[in-house]
Design an enzyme around this catalytic site. Structure first.
Site, PDB file in Angstrom:
ATOM      1  CD  GLN A  97      37.376  12.938  26.106  1.00 25.59           C
ATOM      2  OE1 GLN A  97      38.197  13.724  25.638  1.00 25.59           O
ATOM      3  NE2 GLN A  97      36.298  13.354  26.765  1.00 25.59           N
ATOM      4  CE1 TYR A 178      36.158  19.099  18.909  1.00 28.19           C
ATOM      5  CE2 TYR A 178      35.581  18.653  21.196  1.00 28.19           C
ATOM      6  CZ  TYR A 178      36.275  19.398  20.248  1.00 28.19           C
ATOM      7  OH  TYR A 178      37.079  20.431  20.642  1.00 28.19           O
ATOM      8  N   GLY A 308      39.228  20.017  35.897  1.00 29.85           N
ATOM      9  CA  GLY A 308      40.098  20.188  34.745  1.00 29.85           C
ATOM     10  C   GLY A 308      41.302  21.058  35.064  1.00 29.85           C
TER      11      GLY A 308
HETATM   12  C1  LIG Z   1      43.339  22.820  28.172  1.00 32.99           C
HETATM   13  C2  LIG Z   1      42.010  22.145  28.131  1.00 32.99           C
HETATM   14  C3  LIG Z   1      41.799  21.104  27.245  1.00 32.99           C
HETATM   15  C4  LIG Z   1      40.587  20.423  27.225  1.00 32.99           C
HETATM   16  N1  LIG Z   1      40.445  19.329  26.394  1.00 32.99           N
HETATM   17  C5  LIG Z   1      39.359  18.525  26.515  1.00 32.99           C
HETATM   18  C6  LIG Z   1      39.302  17.269  25.847  1.00 32.99           C
HETATM   19  O1  LIG Z   1      40.226  16.826  25.146  1.00 32.99           O
HETATM   20  N2  LIG Z   1      38.190  16.523  26.040  1.00 32.99           N
HETATM   21  C7  LIG Z   1      37.139  16.938  26.824  1.00 32.99           C
HETATM   22  O2  LIG Z   1      36.156  16.230  26.987  1.00 32.99           O
HETATM   23  N3  LIG Z   1      37.186  18.131  27.471  1.00 32.99           N
HETATM   24  C8  LIG Z   1      38.267  18.906  27.360  1.00 32.99           C
HETATM   25  N4  LIG Z   1      38.360  20.062  28.107  1.00 32.99           N
HETATM   26  C9  LIG Z   1      37.266  20.390  29.041  1.00 32.99           C
HETATM   27  C10 LIG Z   1      37.546  19.803  30.425  1.00 32.99           C
HETATM   28  O3  LIG Z   1      37.446  18.387  30.398  1.00 32.99           O
HETATM   29  C11 LIG Z   1      36.570  20.322  31.480  1.00 32.99           C
HETATM   30  O4  LIG Z   1      35.258  19.961  31.123  1.00 32.99           O
HETATM   31  C12 LIG Z   1      36.664  21.817  31.617  1.00 32.99           C
HETATM   32  O5  LIG Z   1      38.016  22.203  31.784  1.00 32.99           O
HETATM   33  C13 LIG Z   1      35.854  22.341  32.793  1.00 32.99           C
HETATM   34  O6  LIG Z   1      36.353  21.909  34.015  1.00 32.99           O
HETATM   35  P1  LIG Z   1      37.191  22.916  34.955  1.00 32.99           P
HETATM   36  O7  LIG Z   1      36.310  24.108  35.188  1.00 32.99           O
HETATM   37  O8  LIG Z   1      37.403  22.111  36.215  1.00 32.99           O
HETATM   38  O9  LIG Z   1      38.457  23.239  34.258  1.00 32.99           O
HETATM   39  C14 LIG Z   1      39.545  20.793  28.099  1.00 32.99           C
HETATM   40  C15 LIG Z   1      39.743  21.854  28.974  1.00 32.99           C
HETATM   41  C16 LIG Z   1      40.958  22.517  29.019  1.00 32.99           C
HETATM   42  C17 LIG Z   1      41.166  23.634  30.014  1.00 32.99           C
END
Ligand SMILES: Cc1cc2nc3c(=O)[nH]c(=O)nc-3n(C[C@H](O)[C@H](O)[C@H](O)COP(=O)(O)O)c2cc1C
Length: 355
Positions: A97, A178, A308
């Protein structure tokens, strides 16, 4: 049979299942943006995902937005190669990414302590975590048209290096407030040139970046992540339905591998709005559980589902879903802390496997 474990084609790849690991920043690189050997272990542990999307990686030093996040400049290629080799050795697939944070950064993280760059000199509300603790965001410097062309070129070069490091493709991070979403959204983009104003002008940066990435990788190895109406990082658009409809209609011409949509609290059903307009694989993420993901695939609302925190805490998430096994709980306190704890030490069902 569970539809989550059927194979699906995404661009050039055939995924063995429809469980994609979401991009997650883990802040475990060194201060020069080099990922550690632990990153290779972390991602290899999760190689049973249909596809891994890496944490956000800055394409150029001015795109860094958080402490200990990794880059994909020349000095970073060797370390990333160890990551992709470890994932491939375990039979996995991994996209990188590309994440340029724009105004969601801080001079303490940037070359020469420069102010962050953005479409317009509009300070985001809020604070960010820096090496010296939480600090207020600053007013960014508005990019010139020539500098915008330079950043498009930075994404192209970053794509080339990601492929050289062995990644199977690249995802443009156009979500979460971003730089790409700063261009797209009327609240952060008040330019009066060809990059601001109409939805077409505000979409131009994203479309140019994607075209540059596709020119390097082939469009079937390029995806994009969006998060309409998420509002994270003080991002706001006056007419998001119109903006995203325009953007996704334009994506059709690029014939991308996938569109990855993460929704959090949007009032509009963007999946219903956007999926019929898109011509590649459609990925849904954000707050899913197994049953919800299963329903999305069974009903044909998504081609793959993105997890995530569940993947963060469960290196063998697909196997746990297959068996109906309990899940490890994610530990928020170690999401962004250095070291193995909360990174490579979440146990698999067969803990010998995780070691
Ligand atoms: C620790 C952490 C770091 C994240 N960093 C990014 C990132 O670098 N890029 C991004 O697009 N989303 C990032 N996200 C968002 C996740 O890609 C995802 O959209 C979000 O966790 C929701 O999914 P979930 O409910 O399955 O956790 C991050 C989420 C978490 C928990």
């Amino acid at each position: 049979m569970s539809q989550l474990f059927t194979s699906v084609r995404i661009g050039r790849l055939t995924l063995p299942n429809r469980l994609v690991m979401a991009p997650m920043t883990r802040s475990r690189a060194d201060d020069a943006g080099v990922p550690s050997d632990l990153a290779a272990t972390y991602y290899a542990q999760r190689a049973s995902a249909g596809l891994i999307i890496s944490e956000g990686v800055y394409p150029v030093a001015m795109g860094k937005g958080y402490v200990r996040t990794p880059g994909i400049e020349s000095d970073h290629v060797a370390a990333w190669t160890r990551v992709t080799e470890a994932v491939h050795a375990r039979g996995g697939r991994i996209f990188m990414q590309l994440m340029h944070c724009g105004r969601i950064s801080h001079p303490s993280l940037l070359p020469g302590s420069a102010p962050p760059v953005a479409p317009s000199a509009i300070k985001p509300a809020g604070q960010t975590w820096t090496g010296a603790g939480m600090q207020e965001f600053v007013t960014p410097r508005a990019l010139t048209v020539a500098e915008i062309a330079g950043i498009v070129e930075d994404y192209r070069q970053a794509t080339r290096r990601a492929l050289a490091a062995g990644f199977d493709g690249v995802e443009l991070h156009a979500a979460s407030g971003y730089l790409p979403e700063q261009f797209l959204s009327s609240g952060s983009n008040q330019r009066d040139d060809e990059y601001g104003g109409s939805a077409a002008n505000r979409s131009r940066f994203i479309l140019e970046v994607l075209a540059a990435m596709a020119a390097e990788a082939g469009s079937d190895r390029v995806g994009i992540k969006i998060s309409p109406e998420m509002g994270f990082n003080d991002i706001v658009d006056a007419a998001p339905e119109e903006t995203y409809t325009y953007l996704v209609d334009q994506l059709r011409n690029l014939k991308l591998a996938y569109l990855h949509v993460a929704l959090f609290g949007a009032k509009t059903d963007y999946h219903a709005l956007l999926r019929p307009r898109f011509n590649g694989a459609y990925l849904i993420g954000g707050g899913l559980d197994q049953a919800g993901a299963e329903a999305l695939i069974t009903d044909g609302r998504a081609d793959a589902t993105v997890f995530g925190t569940a993947f963060l805490a469960n290196p063998d998430l697909p196997e746990r879903f297959r068996q109906g096994a309990p899940l490890n709980a994610p530990d928020k306190a170690t999401f962004y802390t250095p070291g193995e704890q909360g990174y490579t030490d979440y146990p698999a069902l067969n803990t010998a496997e995780a070691a």
